[in-house]
Design a protein around this motif. Structure first.
Motif, short mmCIF file in Angstrom:
data_model
loop_
_atom_site.label_atom_id
_atom_site.label_comp_id
_atom_site.label_asym_id
_atom_site.label_seq_id
_atom_site.Cartn_x
_atom_site.Cartn_y
_atom_site.Cartn_z
N GLY A 245 37.57 7.84 40.23
CA GLY A 245 36.55 7.01 39.57
C GLY A 245 37.06 5.65 39.15
O GLY A 245 36.33 4.88 38.53
N LEU A 246 38.30 5.33 39.51
CA LEU A 246 38.90 4.11 38.96
C LEU A 246 38.30 2.83 39.55
O LEU A 246 38.08 1.86 38.81
N GLU A 247 38.03 2.81 40.85
CA GLU A 247 37.47 1.56 41.41
C GLU A 247 36.08 1.31 40.85
O GLU A 247 35.73 0.18 40.52
N THR A 248 35.29 2.36 40.71
CA THR A 248 33.95 2.19 40.13
C THR A 248 34.06 1.69 38.69
O THR A 248 33.28 0.83 38.25
N LEU A 249 35.04 2.18 37.97
CA LEU A 249 35.22 1.76 36.58
C LEU A 249 35.65 0.29 36.49
O LEU A 249 35.10 -0.47 35.69
N VAL A 250 36.61 -0.13 37.29
CA VAL A 250 37.02 -1.54 37.21
C VAL A 250 35.91 -2.46 37.72
O VAL A 250 35.77 -3.59 37.24
N ASP A 251 35.11 -1.96 38.64
CA ASP A 251 33.95 -2.74 39.09
C ASP A 251 32.97 -2.91 37.93
O ASP A 251 32.46 -4.02 37.70
N GLU A 252 32.73 -1.83 37.19
CA GLU A 252 31.81 -1.93 36.04
C GLU A 252 32.37 -2.89 34.99
O GLU A 252 31.66 -3.72 34.44
N ILE A 253 33.67 -2.75 34.71
CA ILE A 253 34.31 -3.61 33.71
C ILE A 253 34.18 -5.08 34.11
O ILE A 253 33.89 -5.94 33.28
N ALA A 254 34.35 -5.34 35.39
CA ALA A 254 34.32 -6.74 35.86
C ALA A 254 32.91 -7.31 35.93
O ALA A 254 32.70 -8.50 35.69
N HIS A 255 31.94 -6.48 36.28
CA HIS A 255 30.64 -7.02 36.67
C HIS A 255 29.44 -6.62 35.84
O HIS A 255 28.37 -7.19 36.01
N LYS A 256 29.61 -5.63 34.97
CA LYS A 256 28.42 -5.15 34.27
C LYS A 256 27.86 -6.22 33.34
O LYS A 256 28.57 -6.75 32.47
N VAL B 240 24.47 -6.73 30.82
CA VAL B 240 23.26 -6.18 30.23
C VAL B 240 22.49 -7.35 29.65
O VAL B 240 23.01 -8.11 28.83
N PHE C 281 31.85 7.89 43.27
CA PHE C 281 31.05 7.64 42.06
C PHE C 281 30.42 6.25 42.02
O PHE C 281 30.37 5.61 40.97
N PHE D 92 28.68 -7.08 23.02
CA PHE D 92 28.84 -5.82 22.25
C PHE D 92 29.98 -5.96 21.24
O PHE D 92 30.81 -6.84 21.34
#
Lengths: 311, 311
Positions: free
Chosen positions: A97-108, A110, A272, A311
């Motif tokens: 799940g690490l690539e999905t997580l770093v992608d979220e950290i970089a790009h999410k 809201v 993921f 946040f």
């Protein structure tokens, strides 16, 4: 080493008494020298703390540690022996799940408004910088494949804040063929840039072209990443997906993937990368002799200086 | 993926609101299948949680993640290209303190009485199962080395509980030569089993033999482990040390290392294997024409069924 001999801090790191030396992790951290950059100190410091906490929490055995050492060596061995074409380290990080997580950290992002920009998803290893520009209305299918279901894909690329279309945005698409393989992996059946192409949105922010309905495929089942999946009793399947990367100089780019809503692997994608707004509905198409399906997908980009909710 | 579409738990994993999906880590854990062993579920579950928490805590960037992927591949590449003689994965885990930690987890015994068994320290990569038995009073120095300072090492091996000596305990010693290299690493200067030997304690639990005062040495400075040390502004030095492994069928074995008390690298050993009771005093020796130094070191072993204090 105990404080008496080393002058180490005696500060406890765990709330409960333990048979383990409470100053050990801090001692390891304290050996970092003054020339360590601030970022390395933060990242490697946190990595060491979590690695130690993990080991103590599970009381990692010597055999398990040694198995992990061999696992890491095996991961890099495949990379070396394959001439750097099989990146198992990338794949192992994906199934954890690490690539999905770093992608979220970089790009999410809201938004404050309730309308969010299109979600990102991992780039994966198959994007090419060399995909050619093609005209709207043309096809990315250079090598027709058995069982390929042709789809007319189209949509509008628009601005998150104004809602207005973004003319000249570039819509870059790549996908595996009906056998689950990308051009790189399948030189006998596919010429370079088969199922790849870049399209420029028209004055109304619209793009349209022909591609295939995507096909689910398995990660390789002969390397360390599959060994790890088996240890977790997990399957190696990715849901069918289309990769897209949508860019414009004045906007934050969006790299993502789109998934057919009826795919059986959506909830357990082995990397993921599925998110709700990326699940799409391919519909039957009538009256177009080039395609049997249609996909209408609109993309929302955030302006370059947009920050969203904090946040 | 949000709960609405997947039925995933919505339980928050962090105490504070975050822009990150609070159900992501649990989702990854939930994909483990029913055939996962209990131990794999615990170990890999904890590993994934810590890996994710680490990534979110430091907001790991895509470039940092990719650098880590390349790092892991490079580690295994050296192993493959060296014909499996350079185990950089082992070394990287050592400089992060991991081998010392799993050694402590496996072997740390705290007695109720205040007298503890001899502390363990990491095995390291240079132990050999083929070291020959030698007679007490003989030497392990087969190939005399320039600047080697010969030491008469001796002591008693005794029982933690009764304090009585342990006849026939086996004292296995191995050490690097004065150039900092073990026999394996130095075939031009050292024959196999130079500076290795096993000694059997006599009826009074005593062992004695000749060896060298040990020499500090550097880990290799041309691989990924050294790159990692440089990122932390750390030196690659191990303090001078003698490896020992003391065993008897009725006792818990003790694998450890002994360090001269005046070594400059004790407090910052690059693999963190130094403990107070392992720091020793080499004394000048008079009246023995075979040696210039003496080391008196007693070993305390715990009986096989001894459990010690529980926490």
């Amino acid at each position: 080493m105990a404080p008496a001999a080393t002058g180490l801090s005696n500060e406890a790191q765990a709330p409960n008494p333990s048979r383990f030396d409470p100053s050990f992790t801090q001692h390891v951290l304290d050996t970092m020298g003054p020339k360590t950059t601030d970022r390395n100190r933060v990242v490697l410091g946190s990595l060491i703390k979590h690695l130690h906490d993990f080991s103590r929490e599970v009381e990692l055995t010597i055999d398990e540690w040694m198995a992990a050492v061999h696992f890491v060596n095996d991961v890099g061995k495949i990379y070396a022996e394959s001439g750097k074409t099989r990146n198992e380290a990338h794949r192992v990080s994906d199934i954890l799940g690490l690539e999905t997580l770093v992608d979220e950290i970089a790009h999410k992002i809201v938004s404050e408004s309730g309308v969010d920009p299109t979600s990102s998803a991992i780039l994966g290893p198959f994007w090419s910088p060399n995909a050619p520009f093609r005209d709207n209305g043309s096809t990315i299918i250079q090598n027709p494949a058995p069982n390929g279901r042709v789809c007319l894909m189209h949509g509008v690329i628009s601005d998150l804040v104004t809602g207005k279309p973004i003319p000249n945005a570039v819509f870059d698409i790549w996908q595996a063929s009906s056998n689950g393989k990308y051009d790189f992996q399948d030189p006998d059946n596919q010429s370079p840039n088969n199922l790849r192409g870049k399209f420029r949105a028209d004055e109304n922010g619209k793009y349209w072209f022909y591609c295939y309905h995507p096909t689910a495929y398995s990660l390789p089942t002969d390397g360390p990443s599959y060994t790890l999946l088996q240890m977790m009793d997990r399957h190696p399947m990715r849901p069918a997906h289309i990769h897209i990367m949508v860019t414009h100089p004045e906007y934050k780019g969006c790299t993502t993937q789109l998934y057919p809503k009826d795919d059986q692997w959506l909830a357990t994608d082995t990397v993921f990368a599925v998110k709700d707004d990326l699940v799409v509905d391919f519909k039957p198409l009538k009256g177009d002799d080039k395609a049997v399906l249609e996909l209408d997908y609109n993309v929302i980009l955030a302006p370059k200086d947009y920050t969203g909710k904090t946040f």
